[in-house]
Design an enzyme around this catalytic site. Structure first.
Site, mmCIF file in Angstrom:
data_model
loop_
_atom_site.group_PDB
_atom_site.id
_atom_site.type_symbol
_atom_site.label_atom_id
_atom_site.label_comp_id
_atom_site.label_asym_id
_atom_site.label_seq_id
_atom_site.Cartn_x
_atom_site.Cartn_y
_atom_site.Cartn_z
ATOM 1 N N GLY A 109 0.729 -1.170 0.128
ATOM 2 C CA GLY A 109 -0.060 -0.066 -0.051
ATOM 3 C C GLY A 109 0.888 1.400 0.056
ATOM 4 C CB SER A 110 0.024 4.794 1.106
ATOM 5 O OG SER A 110 -0.935 4.865 0.327
ATOM 6 C CB THR A 111 4.152 1.292 3.846
ATOM 7 O OG1 THR A 111 4.020 0.150 2.993
ATOM 8 C CG2 THR A 111 2.958 1.419 4.886
ATOM 9 C CG PHE A 112 5.766 0.726 -2.810
ATOM 10 C CD1 PHE A 112 7.069 -0.224 -2.446
ATOM 11 C CD2 PHE A 112 5.748 1.107 -4.174
ATOM 12 C CE1 PHE A 112 7.892 -0.886 -3.279
ATOM 13 C CE2 PHE A 112 6.752 0.436 -5.024
ATOM 14 C CZ PHE A 112 7.723 -0.516 -4.496
ATOM 15 C CD GLU B 86 -3.750 4.997 5.073
ATOM 16 O OE1 GLU B 86 -2.430 4.925 5.594
ATOM 17 O OE2 GLU B 86 -4.799 4.318 5.563
#
Length: 633
Positions: free
Chosen positions: A330-333, A633
């Site tokens: 997800g958006s942790t990328f 997100e």
């Protein structure tokens, strides 16, 4: 003149034949005695040493003495795995005439339950008939005394003192510590391959999972032997010589079990994983996979009803999600995508894009979670507010090859090398990966539109929580990447010498410090004014983080409404973070399966973990979800 027909002639002939027979018989007797004497001389003179040795071997038996298994403790000395001695009632099947009758009669002296009989039957099928097998373990003193009084009634049955493994904290850190169980054929093959057959004589158990498996040959120790003189019936008469066993080496971990315990408590009844790493060494502070299981259940052979509960549970407690679960990041990328853009010269920190709330490519519209978009978005704002459109565009500009080349050295999509077996590789997508993954030529082609979803951590992206933790730890450590490890040092049981597992950088990533600082500043902004602000409100330390939400299935353009979906179809919640932001002591990745938004479920858990580790704050209960979290997100 001699008459051959006279009666005297007949008598002489008979006498000659008799004498001939006597001579033949005498010759046979002499020959027989000669053979016997020759054999006797051969055995007594020429084979004297050989048969003396054989006789001595029959008189003297070598009895193996299993060693004490090494102890496992955490970084503060808290015992996680230890040994204790208990009495076991054992049967040697080869010396018992009627096994069923013997067990039936034994049950009148010592309580033997159905589960004990079932386990004994399983062991009997897997073992040699001359081996001593337990029918009851952990006898009380009263039970030992009752059997001793009736010992003469049960030939082939005896009470033995055996070492037992114990995990005093039960399910805490069970996926890390693992468990031991009885040696099977596969284990025997591995022992033979290592040339350890003689060292495992008399040993019944071996490490099956976790550190118990990975460090088996360190923990096992060296088997001792006792020379015992026996009589003609095979009964021990006296001990002649004893070579004591050498206990296994002890393991001291980097793990902080109090932090581990608190983290597992923070998850409550939610499924998920958390990996916390010390960025400057790669030492793992906590490795959590929930739900957990009690490893003590496996030591004597788990009961079928217990195994059914664990194996058939929809929550899959036996799966180590931290190492084996591969999830879209997800958006942790996004912070890593932004760093790639800076390093490859595709963006500057101040360069901004106009976000209308969507990005159109190849006739397909990729939507941002915020209707109407975020307006003008630079790099800082793209991370703080988690703008999808910014990363759709960036992914298209970078291209899949550049993305894969940049993310690979971070450890994404490859095993970290952590010291536990069974780690998954995950998936770092690339055209080469797709060719290996699919068989049909039409499936192997990489389409430009597939790159767009990769930019926001979706598509084919699939990484384990430990890979995400290693990546954010490398960022916190200014590009120095360490191998995550759980064992801090091994203590030799004979000498007391400690062999340190020296932290050694796997690689130093050639990032510019100003680019690293740009990303760190934006991640600090996430926890101050962005998607992680509510979770870290009022923190007395400065932290850096990034929330993430990973789709479990495609909405096909529909709006996401968690309350209208089955739990197993809800999005996964993720969060990566490190703190303190200026001199990081802890970096972590959190995953909550089907937890919804990262800010809703994952970030509150991270806050509790950091508060405990940095400030010593102990929570009252599980982390509370932020039901009002509706971040993009």
């Amino acid at each position: 003149m001699y008459n051959r027909h006279s009666p005297f002639a007949s008598q002489d002939s008979e006498l000659d034949r008799f004498r001939f027979r006597i001579v033949i018989a005498a010759a046979v007797v002499v020959l027989a005695f000669s053979v016997l004497i020759g054999r006797f001389v051969y055995l007594q003179v020429f084979q004297h040493e050989y048969y003396t040795t054989r006789a001595e071997d029959n008189r003297i038996s070598l009895v193996p003495i299993p060693p004490n298994r090494g102890v496992i403790v955490d970084r503060n000395g808290t015992v996680l795995a230890r040994n204790y001695t208990a009495f076991t009632l054992e049967i040697t099947p080869s010396t018992v005439d009627d096994l069923d009758d013997t067990i039936e009669r034994l049950g009148k002296v010592v309580e033997i339950e159905h589960k004990d009989k079932r386990r004994f039957k399983k062991l009997l099928d897997e073992s040699k008939s001359f081996e001593s097998l337990p029918i009851r373990t952990r006898l009380s003193d009263e039970e030992v005394a009752r059997f001793a009084a009736n010992r003469y009634l049960f030939p082939g049955v005896e009470v033995k003192a055996r070492l037992f493994r114990q995990y005093p904290l039960g399910p805490i850190a069970s996926h890390v510590i693992g468990y031991i169980n009885r040696i099977n054929k596969t284990d025997l093959a591995a022992i033979e391959e290592k040339g350890q057959e003689s060292n495992y004589r008399g040993t019944d158990h071996i490490g099956k999972t976790g550190l118990e498996q990975k460090y088996e040959f360190q923990l096992h120790g060296e088997t001792g032997y006792e020379e015992v003189e026996t009589d003609a019936g095979g009964r021990a008469v006296r001990s002649l010589k004893r070579i004591p066993p050498v206990s296994g080496n002890n393991l001291t971990l980097t793990l902080d079990v109090r932090l581990q315990q608190m983290t597992e408590k923070a998850f409550g009844d939610r499924r998920g994983a958390l990996v916390a790493i010390e960025p400057s060494t790669g030492g793992i502070l906590a490795l959590v996979s929930t739900p957990t299981f009690d490893p003590n259940l496996f030591i004597d052979g788990i009961r079928s009803e217990d195994w059914d509960l664990l194996n058939n549970s929809p929550d899959k407690p036996m799966v180590n999600r931290a190492l084996n679960g591969a999830y879209p990041p997800g958006s942790t990328f996004k912070p890593f995508m932004a760093l790639a853009a800076l390093e490859l010269g595709k963006r500057t920190p101040s360069q901004a894009i106009a976000d209308p709330g969507f990005f159109t490519f190849g006739g397909h519209t990729f939507r941002d979670d915020k209707k109407g978009g975020h307006g003008m978005v630079d790099m800082y704002k793209s991370i703080v507010q988690s703008c999808d459109t910014y990363y759709y565009m960036l992914a298209n500009d970078l291209g899949i090859d550049n993305i894969a080349r940049f993310m690979g050295p971070l450890g994404l999509g490859s095993k970290t090398g952590v010291d536990i077996e069974g780690e998954s590789e995950g998936v770092l997508p690339s055209p080469e990966w797709k060719k290996r993954r699919f068989r049909k030529p039409e499936q192997q082609k990489w389409f430009a539109g597939e790159t767009i979803s990769i930019g926001i951590g979706q598509g084919y992206n699939a990484y384990t929580p430990i890979q995400l933790a290693q990546a954010v730890a490398a960022l916190a450590n200014n590009g120095v990447l360490y191998r995550p490890h759980l064992v801090k040092y091994v203590t030799d049981s004979k000498t007391g010498e400690k062999t340190m597992i020296e932290p050694e950088p796997l690689r130093r990533l050639p990032w510019k410090q100003q680019n690293i600082d740009t990303i760190k500043k934006a991640m600090v902004g996430v926890n101050k004014e962005g998607t992680g602000a509510r979770a870290f409100a009022g923190a007395s330390y400065e932290s850096a983080g990034k929330t993430g939400t990973a789709q479990v299935f495609s909405l096909k353009g529909s709006d996401y409404r968690a309350g209208k979906l089955k739990q197993e179809l809800r999005d996964h919640a993720l969060f990566i973070a490190f703190a303190p932001a200026d001199q990081p002591k802890i970096a972590l990745a959190v995953l909550v399966e089907n937890g919804g938004f990262g800010a809703q479920s994952a970030a509150p858990i991270a806050r509790m973990v950091m508060d405990y580790y940095l400030l010593g704050k102990t929570p009252d209960g599980p982390a509370k979800e932020d039901e009002s979290a509706t971040e993009e997100e």
